[in-house]
Write a protein that holds these residues in place. Structure first.
Motif, PDB file in Angstrom:
ATOM      1  N   GLU A  22       0.725  -1.092  -0.163  1.00 35.98           N
ATOM      2  CA  GLU A  22      -0.143   0.028  -0.176  1.00 35.98           C
ATOM      3  C   GLU A  22       0.993   1.186   0.188  1.00 35.98           C
ATOM      4  OE1 GLU A  22      -3.308   0.238  -0.083  1.00 35.98           O
ATOM      5  OE2 GLU A  22      -3.484  -1.713  -0.465  1.00 35.98           O
ATOM      6  N   TYR A  23       0.859   1.957  -1.133  1.00 31.79           N
ATOM      7  CA  TYR A  23       1.446   3.224  -1.085  1.00 31.79           C
ATOM      8  C   TYR A  23       0.556   4.597  -0.835  1.00 31.79           C
ATOM      9  CZ  TYR A  23       5.001   0.454  -3.479  1.00 31.79           C
ATOM     10  OH  TYR A  23       6.112  -0.400  -3.890  1.00 31.79           O
ATOM     11  N   VAL A  24       0.993   5.455  -0.271  1.00 30.05           N
ATOM     12  CA  VAL A  24       0.252   6.775   0.116  1.00 30.05           C
ATOM     13  C   VAL A  24       0.702   7.754  -0.678  1.00 30.05           C
ATOM     14  CG1 VAL A  24      -0.455   8.177   1.948  1.00 30.05           C
ATOM     15  CG2 VAL A  24      -0.322   5.760   2.386  1.00 30.05           C
ATOM     16  N   GLU A  25       0.112   8.516  -1.524  1.00 31.62           N
ATOM     17  CA  GLU A  25       0.513   9.727  -2.132  1.00 31.62           C
ATOM     18  C   GLU A  25       0.835  10.615  -1.007  1.00 31.62           C
ATOM     19  OE1 GLU A  25      -2.660  11.355  -4.914  1.00 31.62           O
ATOM     20  OE2 GLU A  25      -1.300  12.732  -5.646  1.00 31.62           O
ATOM     21  N   GLY A  26       1.909  11.440  -1.602  1.00 25.72           N
ATOM     22  CA  GLY A  26       2.615  12.333  -0.645  1.00 25.72           C
ATOM     23  C   GLY A  26       3.399  11.787   0.437  1.00 25.72           C
ATOM     24  N   VAL A  27       3.358  10.788   0.536  1.00 23.42           N
ATOM     25  CA  VAL A  27       4.434  10.049   1.659  1.00 23.42           C
ATOM     26  C   VAL A  27       5.459   9.161   0.791  1.00 23.42           C
ATOM     27  CG1 VAL A  27       4.720   8.675   3.507  1.00 23.42           C
ATOM     28  CG2 VAL A  27       2.725  10.177   3.437  1.00 23.42           C
ATOM     29  N   ASP A  28       4.759   8.232  -0.107  1.00 28.19           N
ATOM     30  CA  ASP A  28       5.291   6.990  -0.652  1.00 28.19           C
ATOM     31  C   ASP A  28       5.849   7.533  -2.207  1.00 28.19           C
ATOM     32  OD1 ASP A  28       5.712   5.318   1.449  1.00 28.19           O
ATOM     33  OD2 ASP A  28       3.750   4.957   1.129  1.00 28.19           O
ATOM     34  N   TYR A  29       4.955   8.537  -2.684  1.00 30.19           N
ATOM     35  CA  TYR A  29       5.161   9.001  -4.147  1.00 30.19           C
ATOM     36  C   TYR A  29       4.433  10.194  -4.226  1.00 30.19           C
ATOM     37  CZ  TYR A  29       0.180   7.616  -5.208  1.00 30.19           C
ATOM     38  OH  TYR A  29      -1.146   7.485  -5.086  1.00 30.19           O
ATOM     39  N   THR A  30       4.721  11.062  -5.355  1.00 31.90           N
ATOM     40  CA  THR A  30       4.116  12.181  -5.706  1.00 31.90           C
ATOM     41  C   THR A  30       3.628  11.998  -7.493  1.00 31.90           C
ATOM     42  OG1 THR A  30       6.035  13.503  -6.487  1.00 31.90           O
ATOM     43  CG2 THR A  30       5.128  13.641  -4.278  1.00 31.90           C
ATOM     44  N   VAL A  31       2.949  12.730  -7.748  1.00 30.07           N
ATOM     45  CA  VAL A  31       2.663  12.779  -9.161  1.00 30.07           C
ATOM     46  C   VAL A  31       3.074  14.087 -10.083  1.00 30.07           C
ATOM     47  CG1 VAL A  31       0.810  12.350 -10.936  1.00 30.07           C
ATOM     48  CG2 VAL A  31       0.606  11.231  -8.880  1.00 30.07           C
ATOM     49  N   GLU A  32       4.155  13.987 -10.862  1.00 27.86           N
ATOM     50  CA  GLU A  32       4.524  15.001 -11.297  1.00 27.86           C
ATOM     51  C   GLU A  32       4.372  14.899 -13.051  1.00 27.86           C
ATOM     52  OE1 GLU A  32       8.455  15.753 -10.140  1.00 27.86           O
ATOM     53  OE2 GLU A  32       8.088  15.239  -8.032  1.00 27.86           O
ATOM     54  N   TYR A  33       3.805  15.734 -13.609  1.00 29.34           N
ATOM     55  CA  TYR A  33       3.693  15.926 -15.014  1.00 29.34           C
ATOM     56  C   TYR A  33       2.756  14.414 -15.524  1.00 29.34           C
ATOM     57  CZ  TYR A  33       6.809  19.566 -14.791  1.00 29.34           C
ATOM     58  OH  TYR A  33       7.385  20.754 -14.248  1.00 29.34           O
ATOM     59  N   GLY A  34       2.044  14.096 -14.578  1.00 33.49           N
ATOM     60  CA  GLY A  34       1.352  12.850 -14.883  1.00 33.49           C
ATOM     61  C   GLY A  34       2.158  11.473 -14.928  1.00 33.49           C
ATOM     62  N   CYS A  35       3.289  11.595 -14.049  1.00 32.65           N
ATOM     63  CA  CYS A  35       4.249  10.444 -13.742  1.00 32.65           C
ATOM     64  C   CYS A  35       4.199  10.216 -12.298  1.00 32.65           C
ATOM     65  CB  CYS A  35       5.658  10.821 -14.253  1.00 32.65           C
ATOM     66  SG  CYS A  35       5.498  10.992 -16.089  1.00 32.65           S
ATOM     67  N   VAL A  36       4.120   8.987 -11.926  1.00 34.33           N
ATOM     68  CA  VAL A  36       4.477   8.537 -10.458  1.00 34.33           C
ATOM     69  C   VAL A  36       5.645   8.689 -10.103  1.00 34.33           C
ATOM     70  CG1 VAL A  36       4.195   6.858  -8.778  1.00 34.33           C
ATOM     71  CG2 VAL A  36       2.256   7.134 -10.533  1.00 34.33           C
ATOM     72  N   VAL A  37       6.320   9.429  -9.303  1.00 30.57           N
ATOM     73  CA  VAL A  37       7.685   9.878  -8.646  1.00 30.57           C
ATOM     74  C   VAL A  37       7.837   9.225  -7.224  1.00 30.57           C
ATOM     75  CG1 VAL A  37       9.584  11.258  -8.239  1.00 30.57           C
ATOM     76  CG2 VAL A  37       7.930  11.613 -10.213  1.00 30.57           C
ATOM     77  N   PHE A  38       8.380   7.846  -7.018  1.00 35.57           N
ATOM     78  CA  PHE A  38       8.481   7.541  -5.841  1.00 35.57           C
ATOM     79  C   PHE A  38       9.504   8.330  -4.906  1.00 35.57           C
ATOM     80  CE2 PHE A  38       6.798   3.758  -7.832  1.00 35.57           C
ATOM     81  CZ  PHE A  38       5.691   3.338  -7.015  1.00 35.57           C
ATOM     82  N   THR A  39       9.211   8.421  -3.619  1.00 36.87           N
ATOM     83  CA  THR A  39      10.081   9.005  -2.525  1.00 36.87           C
ATOM     84  C   THR A  39      11.044   7.924  -2.069  1.00 36.87           C
ATOM     85  OG1 THR A  39       8.720   8.368  -0.813  1.00 36.87           O
ATOM     86  CG2 THR A  39       8.439  10.415  -1.868  1.00 36.87           C
ATOM     87  N   ALA A  40      12.327   8.065  -1.378  1.00 38.85           N
ATOM     88  CA  ALA A  40      12.874   7.410  -0.922  1.00 38.85           C
ATOM     89  C   ALA A  40      12.301   6.382   0.044  1.00 38.85           C
ATOM     90  CB  ALA A  40      14.014   7.822  -0.082  1.00 38.85           C
ATOM     91  N   LEU A  41      11.394   6.788   0.980  1.00 37.43           N
ATOM     92  CA  LEU A  41      10.593   5.979   1.636  1.00 37.43           C
ATOM     93  C   LEU A  41       9.674   5.012   0.793  1.00 37.43           C
ATOM     94  CD1 LEU A  41       9.654   5.112   4.443  1.00 37.43           C
ATOM     95  CD2 LEU A  41       7.785   7.069   4.157  1.00 37.43           C
ATOM     96  N   GLY A  42       8.883   5.459  -0.171  1.00 40.51           N
ATOM     97  CA  GLY A  42       8.328   4.571  -1.066  1.00 40.51           C
ATOM     98  C   GLY A  42       9.130   3.454  -1.752  1.00 40.51           C
ATOM     99  N   LEU A  43      10.377   3.716  -2.019  1.00 36.12           N
ATOM    100  CA  LEU A  43      11.519   2.890  -2.787  1.00 36.12           C
ATOM    101  C   LEU A  43      11.907   1.821  -1.662  1.00 36.12           C
ATOM    102  CD1 LEU A  43      13.357   5.355  -5.012  1.00 36.12           C
ATOM    103  CD2 LEU A  43      11.629   3.562  -5.758  1.00 36.12           C
TER     104      LEU A  43
END
Length: 72
Positions: A22-43
């Motif tokens: 379970e990934y949480v937006e803003g914690v584990d990933y963000t959406v930039e230009y329509g692409c999912v960008v994982f944070t270090a925590l999400g990775l």
């Protein structure tokens, strides 16, 4: 923020009884230009390096550069 993205990015053939991550937006990933960008925590939550040169990769400072350019 706060939406959860359920996903299991393990190699195909993984046992079907393994729970999805379970990934949480803003914690584990963000959406930039329509692409999912994982944070270090999400990775870290994913549990392994995909060797695609992710911007926030916590596993290796020598990760390979991205294989393609992203829009923006």
């Amino acid at each position: 923020m706060g939406k959860a993205m359920s996903s299991d990015h393990r190699a195909s053939g993984a046992a079907s009884h393994e729970p999805a991550i379970e990934y949480v937006e803003g914690v584990d990933y963000t959406v930039e230009y329509g692409c999912v960008v994982f944070t270090a925590l999400g990775l870290l939550k994913r549990g392994y390096c995909c060797d695609n040169g992710c911007r926030n990769c916590p596993y290796s400072p020598t990760a390979t550069p991205p294989k393609r350019d992203l829009p923006g």
